[in-house]
Scaffold this motif. Structure first.
Motif, PDB file in Angstrom:
ATOM      1  N   LEU A  36       0.807  -1.218   0.000  1.00 57.18           N
ATOM      2  CA  LEU A  36       0.000   0.000   0.000  1.00 57.18           C
ATOM      3  C   LEU A  36       0.841   1.269   0.000  1.00 57.18           C
ATOM      4  N   ALA A  37       2.142   1.124   0.174  1.00 54.72           N
ATOM      5  CA  ALA A  37       3.015   2.303   0.202  1.00 54.72           C
ATOM      6  C   ALA A  37       2.916   3.083  -1.107  1.00 54.72           C
ATOM      7  N   ALA A  38       2.833   2.382  -2.216  1.00 53.17           N
ATOM      8  CA  ALA A  38       2.753   3.047  -3.519  1.00 53.17           C
ATOM      9  C   ALA A  38       1.462   3.858  -3.651  1.00 53.17           C
ATOM     10  N   ILE A  39       0.360   3.326  -3.138  1.00 52.68           N
ATOM     11  CA  ILE A  39      -0.927   4.029  -3.218  1.00 52.68           C
ATOM     12  C   ILE A  39      -0.885   5.304  -2.389  1.00 52.68           C
ATOM     13  N   LEU A  40      -0.317   5.205  -1.187  1.00 55.02           N
ATOM     14  CA  LEU A  40      -0.236   6.384  -0.321  1.00 55.02           C
ATOM     15  C   LEU A  40       0.720   7.426  -0.885  1.00 55.02           C
ATOM     16  N   THR A  41       1.823   6.970  -1.466  1.00 58.31           N
ATOM     17  CA  THR A  41       2.763   7.918  -2.069  1.00 58.31           C
ATOM     18  C   THR A  41       2.121   8.646  -3.238  1.00 58.31           C
ATOM     19  N   ASP A  42       1.323   7.930  -4.017  1.00 60.59           N
ATOM     20  CA  ASP A  42       0.605   8.574  -5.128  1.00 60.59           C
ATOM     21  C   ASP A  42      -0.342   9.663  -4.613  1.00 60.59           C
ATOM     22  N   LYS A  43      -0.949   9.428  -3.460  1.00 64.40           N
ATOM     23  CA  LYS A  43      -1.816  10.451  -2.868  1.00 64.40           C
ATOM     24  C   LYS A  43      -1.012  11.706  -2.529  1.00 64.40           C
ATOM     25  N   LEU A  44       0.196  11.508  -1.999  1.00 67.02           N
ATOM     26  CA  LEU A  44       1.054  12.651  -1.676  1.00 67.02           C
ATOM     27  C   LEU A  44       1.463  13.405  -2.942  1.00 67.02           C
ATOM     28  N   ILE A  45       1.768  12.667  -3.986  1.00 63.86           N
ATOM     29  CA  ILE A  45       2.149  13.314  -5.249  1.00 63.86           C
ATOM     30  C   ILE A  45       0.977  14.121  -5.801  1.00 63.86           C
ATOM     31  N   GLN A  46      -0.230  13.579  -5.696  1.00 66.43           N
ATOM     32  CA  GLN A  46      -1.408  14.306  -6.165  1.00 66.43           C
ATOM     33  C   GLN A  46      -1.626  15.597  -5.372  1.00 66.43           C
ATOM     34  N   LEU A  47      -1.258  15.576  -4.100  1.00 69.90           N
ATOM     35  CA  LEU A  47      -1.440  16.749  -3.250  1.00 69.90           C
ATOM     36  C   LEU A  47      -0.465  17.875  -3.579  1.00 69.90           C
ATOM     37  N   LEU A  48       0.552  17.611  -4.405  1.00 72.21           N
ATOM     38  CA  LEU A  48       1.505  18.660  -4.778  1.00 72.21           C
ATOM     39  C   LEU A  48       0.819  19.790  -5.540  1.00 72.21           C
ATOM     40  N   THR A  49      -0.343  19.521  -6.118  1.00 73.74           N
ATOM     41  CA  THR A  49      -1.089  20.552  -6.833  1.00 73.74           C
ATOM     42  C   THR A  49      -2.237  21.119  -5.994  1.00 73.74           C
ATOM     43  N   ASP A  50      -2.331  20.705  -4.750  1.00 73.35           N
ATOM     44  CA  ASP A  50      -3.412  21.167  -3.880  1.00 73.35           C
ATOM     45  C   ASP A  50      -3.134  22.597  -3.418  1.00 73.35           C
ATOM     46  N   PRO A  51      -4.100  23.501  -3.530  1.00 76.64           N
ATOM     47  CA  PRO A  51      -3.870  24.903  -3.145  1.00 76.64           C
ATOM     48  C   PRO A  51      -3.487  25.088  -1.684  1.00 76.64           C
ATOM     49  N   ASP A  52      -4.003  24.218  -0.810  1.00 76.42           N
ATOM     50  CA  ASP A  52      -3.752  24.374   0.624  1.00 76.42           C
ATOM     51  C   ASP A  52      -2.578  23.530   1.116  1.00 76.42           C
ATOM     52  N   LEU A  53      -2.423  22.341   0.564  1.00 72.96           N
ATOM     53  CA  LEU A  53      -1.452  21.390   1.106  1.00 72.96           C
ATOM     54  C   LEU A  53      -0.259  21.141   0.189  1.00 72.96           C
ATOM     55  N   GLY A  54      -0.188  21.816  -0.954  1.00 71.93           N
ATOM     56  CA  GLY A  54       0.882  21.549  -1.914  1.00 71.93           C
ATOM     57  C   GLY A  54       2.271  21.729  -1.348  1.00 71.93           C
ATOM     58  N   THR A  55       2.487  22.832  -0.633  1.00 71.84           N
ATOM     59  CA  THR A  55       3.817  23.092  -0.051  1.00 71.84           C
ATOM     60  C   THR A  55       4.143  22.071   1.027  1.00 71.84           C
ATOM     61  N   ASP A  56       3.158  21.745   1.873  1.00 71.87           N
ATOM     62  CA  ASP A  56       3.386  20.738   2.925  1.00 71.87           C
ATOM     63  C   ASP A  56       3.697  19.379   2.312  1.00 71.87           C
ATOM     64  N   ALA A  57       3.025  19.040   1.231  1.00 73.64           N
ATOM     65  CA  ALA A  57       3.272  17.760   0.568  1.00 73.64           C
ATOM     66  C   ALA A  57       4.692  17.701   0.021  1.00 73.64           C
ATOM     67  N   ALA A  58       5.149  18.814  -0.568  1.00 75.19           N
ATOM     68  CA  ALA A  58       6.519  18.859  -1.093  1.00 75.19           C
ATOM     69  C   ALA A  58       7.538  18.687   0.026  1.00 75.19           C
ATOM     70  N   ASP A  59       7.333  19.388   1.135  1.00 78.33           N
ATOM     71  CA  ASP A  59       8.236  19.243   2.282  1.00 78.33           C
ATOM     72  C   ASP A  59       8.147  17.841   2.884  1.00 78.33           C
ATOM     73  N   GLY A  60       6.991  17.212   2.735  1.00 76.30           N
ATOM     74  CA  GLY A  60       6.793  15.885   3.299  1.00 76.30           C
ATOM     75  C   GLY A  60       7.710  14.835   2.704  1.00 76.30           C
ATOM     76  N   PHE A  61       8.165  15.036   1.474  1.00 73.17           N
ATOM     77  CA  PHE A  61       9.065  14.068   0.868  1.00 73.17           C
ATOM     78  C   PHE A  61      10.406  14.012   1.603  1.00 73.17           C
ATOM     79  N   SER A  62      10.755  15.089   2.266  1.00 75.00           N
ATOM     80  CA  SER A  62      11.959  15.064   3.110  1.00 75.00           C
ATOM     81  C   SER A  62      11.764  14.108   4.280  1.00 75.00           C
ATOM     82  N   VAL A  63      10.547  14.108   4.851  1.00 77.64           N
ATOM     83  CA  VAL A  63      10.238  13.183   5.956  1.00 77.64           C
ATOM     84  C   VAL A  63      10.319  11.737   5.482  1.00 77.64           C
ATOM     85  N   LEU A  64       9.845  11.474   4.284  1.00 79.09           N
ATOM     86  CA  LEU A  64       9.798  10.098   3.782  1.00 79.09           C
ATOM     87  C   LEU A  64      11.187   9.494   3.597  1.00 79.09           C
ATOM     88  N   VAL A  65      12.158  10.292   3.194  1.00 77.95           N
ATOM     89  CA  VAL A  65      13.475   9.737   2.833  1.00 77.95           C
ATOM     90  C   VAL A  65      14.570  10.039   3.843  1.00 77.95           C
TER      91      VAL A  65
END
Length: 344
Positions: A130-159
């Motif tokens: 399920l990791a791939a499905i959840l990661t895809d959700k995060l990638i989709q959020l990169l275009t979200d007006p409210d959460l896009g910046t948080d989603a981008a910063d979140g990739f630092s948490v993942l790796v």
């Protein structure tokens, strides 16, 4: 742990000084070895979910999300885990929906996003399907007006390594080379998303990409360099200082060890790096000067045509108000002065 959790979750409206004690519960239950079962774990997860999705206190709901992640990471594989994850996914999907005109949804979506982020990390580390499905959700959020910046910063948490949960000290299930696997599965999606994104969202894709690249071993990055270099160079023009700094960190070792490939882009490198030596951020100025110093390792016939212009441009940071910047400027300019001289 069970008695302590009963105190923390005493009522839905417990005050934040009480609920932030979840951090102590997290330290206790998330540090247990995998062979030790947490009593009433399913009940505990339900209570943690409620706290993670309803608390108005950032520290509390973040700690609850981390605690869920720590438990899920070591949860035995099987139907019970799949059932738990499906329940969590339903809650995340409903919590992330945007409702126009709802002035209270921003905080609510941020809470659910925090849960999504840490749950994704928990599953990425253990190679769960399920990791791939959840990661895809995060990638989709990169275009979200409210959460896009948080989603981008979140990739630092993942790796990156976490200090309080999901690390070797807390007996987390961490598979070897998970960063390389994460890179292989998701960087093509980030690159594709960048090219199709609007100008307002491109920086989010660049930031996410730079976080992933910066976590890779140099040997892995070298093999992928030809396909990613153009994007890295474009990232240097991004106005986001986090993107700039992360990209400079990627480029510095490449300038030292991939000289032939980097030589093909020397004109662009010189222009962009010199621009960044005047950045408002001290760390960016320092990193760009370090890259200017590393440029001198490229073949002489490639960089000598730029010598005069670079020496002139590097005179400005010699008077920088920060001593560390002046120090790097002296080192870089000195190396450029020596280019072409006997014995250099």
């Amino acid at each position: 742990a069970v008695k302590f959790s009963s105190f923390v979750f005493q009522s839905p409206d417990s005050p934040w000084p009480q609920t932030q004690l979840i951090a102590l519960l997290q330290a206790a239950v998330c540090s247990l070895p995998k062979n030790i079962t947490v009593p009433q774990q399913e009940k505990l997860l339900v209570q943690l979910m409620e706290l993670a999705c309803t608390s108005d206190h950032r520290f509390t709901y973040t700690s609850a999300a981390k605690c869920i992640a720590g438990l899920i990471n070591k949860y035995p594989a099987g139907e019970q885990l799949d059932s738990v994850l499906q329940d969590v996914l339903k809650k995340i999907d409903s919590g992330l929906e945007r409702n126009a005109g709802d002035c209270t949804q921003a905080t609510s979506r941020t809470r659910v996003f925090t849960l999504l982020l840490w749950l994704t990390k928990a599953l990425v580390l253990r190679y769960h399907s399920l990791a791939a499905i959840l990661t895809d959700k995060l990638i989709q959020l990169l275009t979200d007006p409210d959460l896009g910046t948080d989603a981008a910063d979140g990739f630092s948490v993942l790796v990156s390594d976490s200090s309080d949960v999901l690390n070797k000290a807390t007996h987390a299930d961490i598979r070897i080379m998970y960063r390389q696997r994460f890179f292989t599965e998701n960087v093509p999606k980030l690159v594709q998303g960048f090219h199709s994104a609007s100008e307002d969202n491109k920086s989010n894709y660049l930031k996410a990409l730079s976080h992933v690249l910066n976590s890779l071993p140099k040997q892995v990055l070298m093999t992928e360099l030809p396909s990613l270099l153009t994007l890295l160079l474009e990232a240097l023009s991004c106005s986001d200082q986090v993107v700039q700094l992360s990209t400079l960190g990627c480029l510095h070792p490449l300038l030292l060890d991939a000289t032939q490939t980097m030589s093909l882009h020397v004109e662009t490198l010189v222009n962009k790096l010199l621009n960044l030596t005047s950045s408002p951020a001290m760390k960016v100025r320092i990193a760009s000067l370090q890259c200017m110093h590393a440029l001198t390792k490229l073949p002489p016939h490639v960089i000598l045509p730029h010598k005069s212009r670079v020496i002139q441009a590097l005179a400005k940071p010699l008077d920088d108000k920060k001593r560390l910047v002046r120090k790097e400027a002296v080192r870089a300019r000195g190396e450029w002065f020596l280019l072409g001289s006997p014995g250099s």
